[in-house]
Write an enzyme that holds these catalytic residues in place. Structure first.
Site, PDB file in Angstrom:
ATOM      1  N   SER A 193       0.797  -1.225   0.000  1.00  0.00           N
ATOM      2  CA  SER A 193       0.000   0.000   0.000  1.00  0.00           C
ATOM      3  C   SER A 193       0.834   1.282   0.000  1.00  0.00           C
ATOM      4  CB  SER A 193      -0.970   0.004   1.183  1.00  0.00           C
ATOM      5  OG  SER A 193      -0.301  -0.258   2.391  1.00  0.00           O
ATOM      6  N   HIS A 221      -5.181  -3.244  -3.143  1.00  0.00           N
ATOM      7  CA  HIS A 221      -4.771  -2.306  -4.196  1.00  0.00           C
ATOM      8  C   HIS A 221      -4.581  -2.973  -5.560  1.00  0.00           C
ATOM      9  CE1 HIS A 221      -4.213   0.913  -1.283  1.00  0.00           C
ATOM     10  NE2 HIS A 221      -3.694  -0.009  -0.488  1.00  0.00           N
ATOM     11  N   LYS A 253     -11.797   0.774  -2.470  1.00  0.00           N
ATOM     12  CA  LYS A 253     -10.723   1.351  -3.275  1.00  0.00           C
ATOM     13  C   LYS A 253     -11.148   1.378  -4.746  1.00  0.00           C
ATOM     14  CE  LYS A 253      -7.562   0.926   0.412  1.00  0.00           C
ATOM     15  NZ  LYS A 253      -6.981   0.017   1.366  1.00  0.00           N
TER      16      LYS A 253
HETATM   17  C1  PLP Z   1      -6.981  -0.103   2.784  1.00  0.00           C
HETATM   18  C2  PLP Z   1      -6.364  -1.400   3.133  1.00  0.00           C
HETATM   19  C3  PLP Z   1      -6.976  -2.258   4.048  1.00  0.00           C
HETATM   20  C4  PLP Z   1      -8.174  -1.851   4.853  1.00  0.00           C
HETATM   21  O1  PLP Z   1      -9.315  -1.800   4.104  1.00  0.00           O
HETATM   22  P1  PLP Z   1     -10.522  -0.869   4.585  1.00  0.00           P
HETATM   23  O2  PLP Z   1     -11.690  -1.391   3.871  1.00  0.00           O
HETATM   24  O3  PLP Z   1     -10.152   0.532   4.215  1.00  0.00           O
HETATM   25  O4  PLP Z   1     -10.614  -1.041   6.080  1.00  0.00           O
HETATM   26  C5  PLP Z   1      -6.420  -3.504   4.241  1.00  0.00           C
HETATM   27  N1  PLP Z   1      -5.296  -3.877   3.594  1.00  0.00           N
HETATM   28  C6  PLP Z   1      -4.669  -3.064   2.735  1.00  0.00           C
HETATM   29  C7  PLP Z   1      -3.432  -3.528   2.060  1.00  0.00           C
HETATM   30  C8  PLP Z   1      -5.175  -1.794   2.493  1.00  0.00           C
HETATM   31  O5  PLP Z   1      -4.535  -0.961   1.673  1.00  0.00           O
END
Ligand code: PLP
Length: 400
Positions: A193, A221, A253
């Site tokens: 991330s 991602h 995302k």
């Molecule tokens: C954003 C993210 C999460 C958390 O997801 P949310 O739905 O925002 O709680 C988990 N793992 C990774 C790698 C992320 O980038």
């Protein structure tokens, strides 16, 4: 009798929590590490209004530009008119609706897995899958740069957590070998991330097969971004459920909505229904949101032109950054970090970009290791060629 009531003397002097928090805040402030919530109002295109200033937004994880898509808004509204807003209960106590069931089936089909289970957020999905499947005495092996929720999930499970050097398969093998008698699970981000690089998924999958470890990939991602139909990093690497049993994906995302899912063999998903406390003891996501997410999935899967636009912007940014000699990392995802080193340098660069009308957040420790503060540029299909060209110009000006 003195007539004065004394509080009973404490057996041990208790540390003062308020004092400790104040000291911690001061320390963060002095190290330029204080975090601040700012109100951001998204505008048409890839623009955002932040504290009265209109900026081009290079901070969002809305990689396909779906969060404001009229088709999603219409689906959400239509479903809300039909079924209201809140689910009213947890999935196991009457909150599970047809919208959830349809979305779970579509997610399983898209990712090529037997069954999928919805969670309220990715953070909760990772807590649920790790704490729900592992127990004390087990081994959880993780990449050093994994998302905080994977680390927290392992801690919550009580399993022994061993972290390996970033993307280093031999280091992972050593950690697995360190407790050969323990039941083991290896977890990795698909796309990291903060660095944007992809894990060595095929090699990790063979390592897991050789050592009898269960593999979990958090593809927050990668979903929507990689794979011919946007099914993510595992689809891109040609790894199915046999090679990588557990896939966690987020819906907030590239899908532009909110929530998350875990997909895999029915037997493992059933184990989550029985034992994942962050699934069991929480209200189901609003069904209208599940309906909007189903619409998002259809677009993310079938709108190849949209995905191609994202990849064109990524290539444009990388070409430009290379020409300008910027310290960009080896990343072909929508996450394009520019390493600057100390927190102050990253903050200064971010605020100079803000003055020029670009929102590019600085990421500082402890989110990234000490000495690796950076600008985190994220690209989206919502950007046009001119947006990225303007960002490159601004970066060049700020560097001078
Ligand atoms: C954003 C993210 C999460 C958390 O997801 P949310 O739905 O925002 O709680 C988990 N793992 C990774 C790698 C992320 O980038």
């Amino acid at each position: 009798m003195s007539g004065v009531e004394h509080a009973p003397a404490r057996a041990t002097p208790r540390p003062d929590l308020m004092q400790r928090l104040a000291a911690e805040r001061l320390r963060r402030e002095q190290a330029q590490l204080l975090r601040r919530v700012r109100t951001c109002m998204p505008q048409q295109g890839a623009w955002v209004l932040i504290e009265g200033q209109l900026q081009r937004d290079f901070s969002s994880n809305d990689y396909l530009g779906l969060a404001r898509d009229p088709a999603l808004v219409a689906a959400l509204t239509r479903a809300a008119h039909a079924s209201g807003v809140g689910a009213g209960a947890a999935h196991l106590l009457g909150g599970h609706r047809d919208e959830h069931a349809q979305l779970e089936a579509a997610l399983a089909e898209w990712t090529g897995r037997e069954r999928a289970l919805l969670f309220s957020t990715g953070y909760m999905a990772n807590l649920g899958v790790l704490a729900g499947l592992l127990e004390a005495g087990d081994l959880c092996v993780q990449d050093k740069l994994n998302h905080a929720s994977l680390i927290d999930g392992a801690r919550l499970s009580g399993a022994t957590l061993r972290r390996y050097r970033h993307a280093d398969v031999e280091s992972a093998a050593r950690q697995l070998a360190s407790l050969p008698q323990a039941a083991a699970l290896l977890a990795t981000d698909g796309v990291f991330s903060m660095d944007g690089d992809v894990a060595p998924l095929a090699q990790l999958a063979s390592l897991c097969a050789d050592t009898g470890a269960l593999m979990l990939v958090d593809d927050a991602h990668g979903l929507g971004v990689f794979g011919a139909d946007g099914a993510g990093s595992l689809a891109e690497a040609g790894l199915g459920q046999t090679q990588v049993p557990l896939l966690m994906g987020t819906l907030g995302k590239a899908l532009g909505c909110f929530g998350a899912f875990v997909a895999g063999p029915a037997m493992l998903i059933e184990a989550l229904v029985q034992g994942a406390r962050s699934f069991i003891y929480t209200t189901a996501m609003p069904p209208a949101l599940a309906s909007a997410t189903l619409t998002a999935l259809g677009i993310a899967r079938n709108d190849h032109e949209r995905r191609a636009r994202l990849h064109a912007r990524i290539a444009q940014f990388r070409d430009g950054a290379r020409t300008l000699n910027f310290p960009v990392l080896e990343s072909h995802s929508a996450i394009q970090p520019i390493l600057l080193g100390n927190a102050q340098a990253a903050l200064t660069a971010s605020s100079r970009l803000a003055q020029r009308g670009f929102h590019v957040p600085a990421v500082r420790p402890p989110t990234v290791p000490a000495g690796q503060a950076r600008l985190r540029v994220t690209l989206s299909a919502a950007h046009c060629e001119a947006d990225v060209a303007a960002l490159l110009d601004a970066l060049a000006a700020v560097a001078r």
